[in-house]
Design a protein around this motif. Structure first.
Motif, short mmCIF file in Angstrom:
data_model
loop_
_atom_site.label_atom_id
_atom_site.label_comp_id
_atom_site.label_asym_id
_atom_site.label_seq_id
_atom_site.Cartn_x
_atom_site.Cartn_y
_atom_site.Cartn_z
N ASP A 142 30.97 151.32 38.60
CA ASP A 142 31.17 151.19 40.05
C ASP A 142 32.45 151.91 40.49
OD1 ASP A 142 28.95 149.31 40.60
OD2 ASP A 142 30.11 147.96 39.31
N THR A 143 33.49 151.79 39.69
CA THR A 143 34.80 152.32 40.05
C THR A 143 35.49 152.89 38.83
OG1 THR A 143 35.06 150.62 41.78
CG2 THR A 143 37.07 151.73 41.04
N VAL A 144 36.25 153.95 39.02
CA VAL A 144 37.13 154.43 37.96
C VAL A 144 38.57 154.41 38.46
CG1 VAL A 144 35.43 155.79 36.72
CG2 VAL A 144 36.73 156.85 38.56
N ILE A 145 39.47 153.95 37.62
CA ILE A 145 40.91 154.04 37.85
C ILE A 145 41.37 155.33 37.22
CG2 ILE A 145 43.14 152.93 37.43
CD1 ILE A 145 41.50 150.28 37.03
N ASP B 217 38.62 152.29 46.54
CA ASP B 217 38.25 150.87 46.41
C ASP B 217 39.51 150.09 46.73
OD1 ASP B 217 37.66 148.28 45.62
OD2 ASP B 217 36.46 148.90 43.89
N ALA B 218 39.75 149.91 48.03
CA ALA B 218 41.00 149.29 48.47
C ALA B 218 41.14 147.86 47.97
CB ALA B 218 41.10 149.34 49.99
N ASN B 219 40.04 147.14 47.85
CA ASN B 219 40.13 145.75 47.37
C ASN B 219 40.65 145.70 45.93
OD1 ASN B 219 39.18 144.62 49.77
ND2 ASN B 219 37.04 144.70 49.12
N LEU B 220 40.12 146.57 45.09
CA LEU B 220 40.61 146.60 43.71
C LEU B 220 42.05 147.09 43.68
CD1 LEU B 220 40.31 146.30 40.68
CD2 LEU B 220 39.22 148.57 40.62
N SER B 221 42.38 148.08 44.51
CA SER B 221 43.76 148.58 44.56
C SER B 221 44.73 147.44 44.85
CB SER B 221 43.90 149.67 45.62
OG SER B 221 43.25 150.86 45.25
N TRP B 222 44.42 146.65 45.86
CA TRP B 222 45.34 145.57 46.24
C TRP B 222 45.38 144.47 45.18
CZ3 TRP B 222 49.21 146.09 49.23
CH2 TRP B 222 49.17 147.03 50.27
N HIS B 223 44.27 144.25 44.50
CA HIS B 223 44.31 143.29 43.39
C HIS B 223 45.24 143.78 42.29
CE1 HIS B 223 42.95 140.23 40.56
NE2 HIS B 223 42.85 141.21 39.67
N LEU B 224 45.16 145.07 41.98
CA LEU B 224 46.07 145.63 40.96
C LEU B 224 47.52 145.54 41.42
CD1 LEU B 224 44.11 148.83 39.82
CD2 LEU B 224 44.24 146.61 38.66
N ILE B 225 47.76 145.87 42.69
CA ILE B 225 49.11 145.78 43.23
C ILE B 225 49.66 144.37 43.11
CG2 ILE B 225 50.45 145.92 45.37
CD1 ILE B 225 48.40 148.20 46.17
N ASP B 226 48.85 143.39 43.52
CA ASP B 226 49.29 142.00 43.52
C ASP B 226 49.43 141.44 42.11
OD1 ASP B 226 49.36 141.95 46.27
OD2 ASP B 226 47.35 141.11 46.50
N SER B 227 48.82 142.08 41.12
CA SER B 227 48.90 141.61 39.74
C SER B 227 49.97 142.35 38.94
CB SER B 227 47.54 141.80 39.04
OG SER B 227 46.51 141.11 39.72
N VAL B 228 50.05 143.66 39.13
CA VAL B 228 50.89 144.49 38.27
C VAL B 228 52.35 144.46 38.70
CG1 VAL B 228 51.31 146.88 37.54
CG2 VAL B 228 48.98 145.95 37.53
N ILE B 229 52.61 144.44 40.01
CA ILE B 229 54.01 144.41 40.47
C ILE B 229 54.71 143.12 40.03
CG2 ILE B 229 55.51 144.34 42.50
CD1 ILE B 229 53.73 146.46 43.77
N PRO B 230 54.10 141.94 40.20
CA PRO B 230 54.77 140.73 39.69
C PRO B 230 54.95 140.72 38.18
CG PRO B 230 53.10 140.15 41.32
CD PRO B 230 52.91 141.60 41.01
N ALA B 231 54.15 141.56 37.47
CA ALA B 231 54.30 141.65 36.01
C ALA B 231 55.44 142.57 35.60
CB ALA B 231 52.99 142.14 35.40
N GLY B 232 56.13 143.16 36.60
CA GLY B 232 57.32 143.93 36.29
C GLY B 232 57.20 145.43 36.43
N PHE B 233 56.11 145.91 37.05
CA PHE B 233 55.93 147.35 37.24
C PHE B 233 55.97 147.65 38.74
CE2 PHE B 233 54.07 146.29 33.22
CZ PHE B 233 54.50 147.32 32.40
N ASP B 234 57.02 148.35 39.16
CA ASP B 234 57.26 148.58 40.58
C ASP B 234 56.49 149.81 41.05
OD1 ASP B 234 58.98 146.39 40.65
OD2 ASP B 234 60.67 147.61 39.99
N LEU B 235 55.24 149.60 41.42
CA LEU B 235 54.40 150.68 41.92
C LEU B 235 54.72 150.95 43.38
CD1 LEU B 235 50.90 149.54 40.57
CD2 LEU B 235 52.62 150.88 39.38
N ALA B 236 54.91 152.24 43.72
CA ALA B 236 54.93 152.60 45.13
C ALA B 236 53.50 152.53 45.65
CB ALA B 236 55.49 154.01 45.32
N VAL B 237 53.32 152.04 46.86
CA VAL B 237 51.98 151.85 47.43
C VAL B 237 51.74 152.91 48.50
CG1 VAL B 237 50.44 150.28 48.66
CG2 VAL B 237 52.04 149.38 46.94
#
Length: 281
Positions: free
Chosen positions: A48-51, A95-115
């Motif tokens: 369905d989606t590729v990262i 896939d904006a929904n998956l993007s925001w899920h990754l943002i909300d999961s990965v940034i609190p895990a210590g990876f400061d992604l620019a959005v």
């Protein structure tokens, strides 16, 4: 929950995109022979989606503003004009929904992604799509683009990239729904475009990397940025983006296809396709 089905590591040099757009005849025949077999396997996965892990080539970012990691969070991404017009490829559907899920999961895990809620994507992202899907009127998958700085020092270490992949893998495993997701790490293999070592190719290192990325990725994380530049050239350092892909996968994986070719452009091109369905994280 979503399932991370597979990972692919693939070069993104423009010449590879040109070769894979055609029918595989003429000079492109050897490239098709080594790279095209992965297409049927990817098609059968019904993703369905590729990262896509890639680096921007001063299309959306510049040396004045270059984040270490950035993620697209848009509904679509236009092919970038890289100075000679945009590639004649479809607009990339997000896939904006998956993007925001990754943002909300990965940034609190210590990876400061620019959005980035608006992002044009260059050959670093679209050439791998051509390798995997050919020249369709519309890409058959949605895409989450994740940019990595491998252009200007300081660049993230191989270990940091692998750890980012681990965080992405955990995030995908917690994504609601039954999406079938793949992840693609792009760039490399060994090449250098400038300086006294322009044209540098290290086939021995490239072949080692193609094998180790499947079975011994931790050994690749022990190499420093200087090691990658010394062995694979200044642009060969892009290979750390394959480690983001591999980090997202589990331990019990299998290699489905591997290909390698050194074209006239003095840039070694490689591909590895990894099935993740036997893995437990």
């Amino acid at each position: 929950m979503a399932e991370l089905i597979a990972g692919v590591g693939v070069s993104h040099i423009p010449a590879l995109g040109v070769a894979m757009e055609g029918d595989g005849s003429g000079p492109a025949a050897v490239v098709h022979e080594k790279f095209a077999p992965v297409r049927q396997w990817v098609r059968d996965l019904e993703l369905d989606t590729v990262i896509v892990i890639y680096n921007d080539h001063a299309s959306a970012f510049s040396l004045e503003l270059l984040p270490t990691f950035a993620i697209g969070a848009a509904e679509s991404y236009a092919p970038a004009d890289e100075g000679y017009g945009a590639r004649d490829v479809p607009v990339v559907r997000g896939d904006a929904n998956l993007s925001w899920h990754l943002i909300d999961s990965v940034i609190p895990a210590g990876f400061d992604l620019a959005v980035a809620q608006k992002l044009d994507v260059d050959h670093g992202l679209t050439v791998p799509l051509t390798v995997l899907f050919g020249s369709p009127d519309e890409w058959p998958v949605t895409v989450v683009p994740i940019e990595v700085n491998v252009v200007q020092q300081p660049t993230p270490s191989a270990q940091r990239c692998f750890d980012l992949g681990r965080a992405i893998g955990r995030a995908v495993a917690s994504y609601p729904g039954g999406s079938r997701i793949g992840i693609v790490g792009t760039g490399g293999m060994s090449h250098q475009l400038q300086g006294r070592r322009a044209g540098h190719i290290n086939t021995v290192f490239d072949q080692m990397f193609l094998s180790a990325i499947v079975d011994k990725p931790q050994a690749l994380t022990e190499l420093t940025n200087t090691d990658y530049i010394r062995e694979a050239g200044s642009e060969g350092a892009e290979l750390v983006m394959w480690l983001v892909m591999r980090g997202a996968l589990g331990d019990d994986v299998s290699c489905v296809h591997s290909g390698y070719h050194v074209p006239v452009s003095n840039t070694a091109a490689g591909l590895v396709a990894i099935d993740n369905r036997g893995s437990s994280r």
